[in-house]
Design an enzyme around this catalytic site. Structure first.
Site, PDB file in Angstrom:
ATOM      1  N   HIS A   5       0.813  -1.214   0.000  1.00 49.63           N
ATOM      2  CA  HIS A   5       0.000   0.000   0.000  1.00 49.63           C
ATOM      3  C   HIS A   5       0.848   1.265   0.000  1.00 49.63           C
ATOM      4  O   HIS A   5       1.845   1.362   0.701  1.00 49.63           O
ATOM      5  CB  HIS A   5      -0.903  -0.001   1.244  1.00 49.63           C
ATOM      6  CG  HIS A   5      -1.722   1.234   1.402  1.00 49.63           C
ATOM      7  ND1 HIS A   5      -1.707   1.999   2.547  1.00 49.63           N
ATOM      8  CD2 HIS A   5      -2.580   1.856   0.550  1.00 49.63           C
ATOM      9  CE1 HIS A   5      -2.536   3.020   2.403  1.00 49.63           C
ATOM     10  NE2 HIS A   5      -3.065   2.963   1.202  1.00 49.63           N
ATOM     11  N   GLU A  25       0.514  -0.713  -4.947  1.00 53.02           N
ATOM     12  CA  GLU A  25      -0.432   0.365  -5.196  1.00 53.02           C
ATOM     13  C   GLU A  25       0.296   1.681  -4.992  1.00 53.02           C
ATOM     14  O   GLU A  25       1.064   1.834  -4.044  1.00 53.02           O
ATOM     15  CB  GLU A  25      -1.612   0.240  -4.226  1.00 53.02           C
ATOM     16  CG  GLU A  25      -2.670   1.313  -4.394  1.00 53.02           C
ATOM     17  CD  GLU A  25      -2.714   2.287  -3.222  1.00 53.02           C
ATOM     18  OE1 GLU A  25      -3.765   2.899  -3.015  1.00 53.02           O
ATOM     19  OE2 GLU A  25      -1.683   2.451  -2.518  1.00 53.02           O
ATOM     20  N   ASP A  27      -0.216   6.162  -5.620  1.00 57.55           N
ATOM     21  CA  ASP A  27      -1.206   7.229  -5.769  1.00 57.55           C
ATOM     22  C   ASP A  27      -0.791   8.198  -6.866  1.00 57.55           C
ATOM     23  O   ASP A  27       0.360   8.644  -6.909  1.00 57.55           O
ATOM     24  CB  ASP A  27      -1.350   7.985  -4.447  1.00 57.55           C
ATOM     25  CG  ASP A  27      -1.714   7.062  -3.292  1.00 57.55           C
ATOM     26  OD1 ASP A  27      -2.858   6.604  -3.259  1.00 57.55           O
ATOM     27  OD2 ASP A  27      -0.835   6.797  -2.441  1.00 57.55           O
ATOM     28  N   HIS A  41       0.511  10.629  -1.917  1.00 60.65           N
ATOM     29  CA  HIS A  41      -0.745  10.491  -1.188  1.00 60.65           C
ATOM     30  C   HIS A  41      -1.099  11.773  -0.458  1.00 60.65           C
ATOM     31  O   HIS A  41      -2.176  12.317  -0.634  1.00 60.65           O
ATOM     32  CB  HIS A  41      -0.658   9.327  -0.187  1.00 60.65           C
ATOM     33  CG  HIS A  41      -1.960   8.979   0.443  1.00 60.65           C
ATOM     34  ND1 HIS A  41      -2.565   9.773   1.399  1.00 60.65           N
ATOM     35  CD2 HIS A  41      -2.786   7.920   0.256  1.00 60.65           C
ATOM     36  CE1 HIS A  41      -3.709   9.226   1.767  1.00 60.65           C
ATOM     37  NE2 HIS A  41      -3.866   8.095   1.098  1.00 60.65           N
ATOM     38  N   ASP A  85      -3.803   4.240  -7.918  1.00 54.32           N
ATOM     39  CA  ASP A  85      -4.851   4.877  -7.121  1.00 54.32           C
ATOM     40  C   ASP A  85      -4.981   6.318  -7.597  1.00 54.32           C
ATOM     41  O   ASP A  85      -4.183   7.181  -7.242  1.00 54.32           O
ATOM     42  CB  ASP A  85      -4.497   4.811  -5.632  1.00 54.32           C
ATOM     43  CG  ASP A  85      -5.691   5.121  -4.747  1.00 54.32           C
ATOM     44  OD1 ASP A  85      -6.769   5.420  -5.295  1.00 54.32           O
ATOM     45  OD2 ASP A  85      -5.559   5.065  -3.519  1.00 54.32           O
TER      46      ASP A  85
END
Length: 274
Positions: A5, A25, A27, A41, A85
């Site tokens: 993540h 993942e 962003d 993020h 993301d």
């Protein structure tokens, strides 16, 4: 699939792979015009994590292309899925189409290199809300207009905002998408979340003839007890800040004979038939 993540800095890629992730993942942050700028993020983010790590998006793609290209010195065989993301909630919905065009072109230029790259990872487009569905339309339009529709086989769709599953199905129907769909369910690691919607998604996945959910994953799991709970329900993947904890849980007697790590030979768009 164990999804690392918030892997937003280039140096974090190897860090999460070394912990056992086979998917990452990251962003994507856009400017006000819908142009993808950085992997970032921002604050707030998960408890115990630094929220501010980042990289230039195109440089990140250049690096991850090498990491997922066989015979490249940076190649890591285990990395088979990239989840983008897309922070579309930070820009106007009117810019979602422009954002879809831009991300598609940057993947064409920096990851797939318009047919000259052997980078092999599957791509999962994480859309925060159904209102941003024009991003998907634009992404697919751009691949078609640029002459690379074949890359659609490598790309899946996932709505991450915990919205009503029937509402998501309706949007997928509007877009004409009946395959290559993942469904996320979760919450930041700082809070607890029940399993009602997760169970509903899994039930729909397992319903014969239902084509709007092929895989289901839970996010963002850090406690082993919640990992075990999700595995018992039958999820296809887990997103975690701690892939090594997921690895340890998978090795436990209860799960060792039921689950294994996905490899490149496992099609992420097919429902698992146990």
């Amino acid at each position: 699939w164990i999804m690392g993540h918030m892997v937003n800095a280039i140096e974090q890629v190897d860090e999460f792979l070394n912990l056992g992730a086979n998917a990452i993942e990251f962003d994507i942050d856009f400017d006000k015009d819908g142009i993808a700028q950085i992997t970032h993020h921002g604050i707030p983010c998960d408890c115990g994590r630094k929220c501010t790590k980042k990289a230039i998006f195109t440089e990140y793609l250049d690096n991850i292309r090498q990491v997922t290209t066989p015979d490249d010195p940076k190649f890591r065989e285990q990395l088979v899925l990239l989840a983008l993301d897309l922070k579309l909630q930070r820009i106007s919905s009117a810019k979602a189409y422009r954002a879809g065009e831009d991300v598609a072109k940057k993947l064409l230029d920096h990851y797939w290199q318009r047919g000259n790259s052997r980078a092999r990872a599957y791509i999962l487009l994480n859309i925060p809300l159904v209102e941003d569905y024009e991003f998907i339309r634009a992404f697919k339009d751009t691949l078609k207009n640029e002459g690379y529709e074949s890359y659609n086989d490598k790309v899946g769709i996932n709505f991450t905002g915990n919205e009503d599953l029937d509402k998501i199905r309706d949007v997928l129907e509007i877009l004409g998408i009946h395959k290559q769909v993942w469904q996320a369910d979760g919450i930041t690691s700082c809070f607890a979340r029940g399993t009602e919607r997760l169970k509903e998604a899994l039930e729909k996945r397992d319903t014969p003839g239902y084509n709007y959910i092929n895989k289901v994953y839970a996010w963002t799991l850090v406690r082993k007890s919640i990992m075990r709970r999700s595995l018992r329900l039958g999820v296809d993947g887990v997103m975690s800040n701690n892939p090594d904890r997921v690895i340890k849980v998978l090795k436990e007697k209860e799960f060792a004979d039921k689950f294994r790590l996905a490899t490149y030979n496992d099609n992420p768009w097919e429902k698992f038939r146990g």
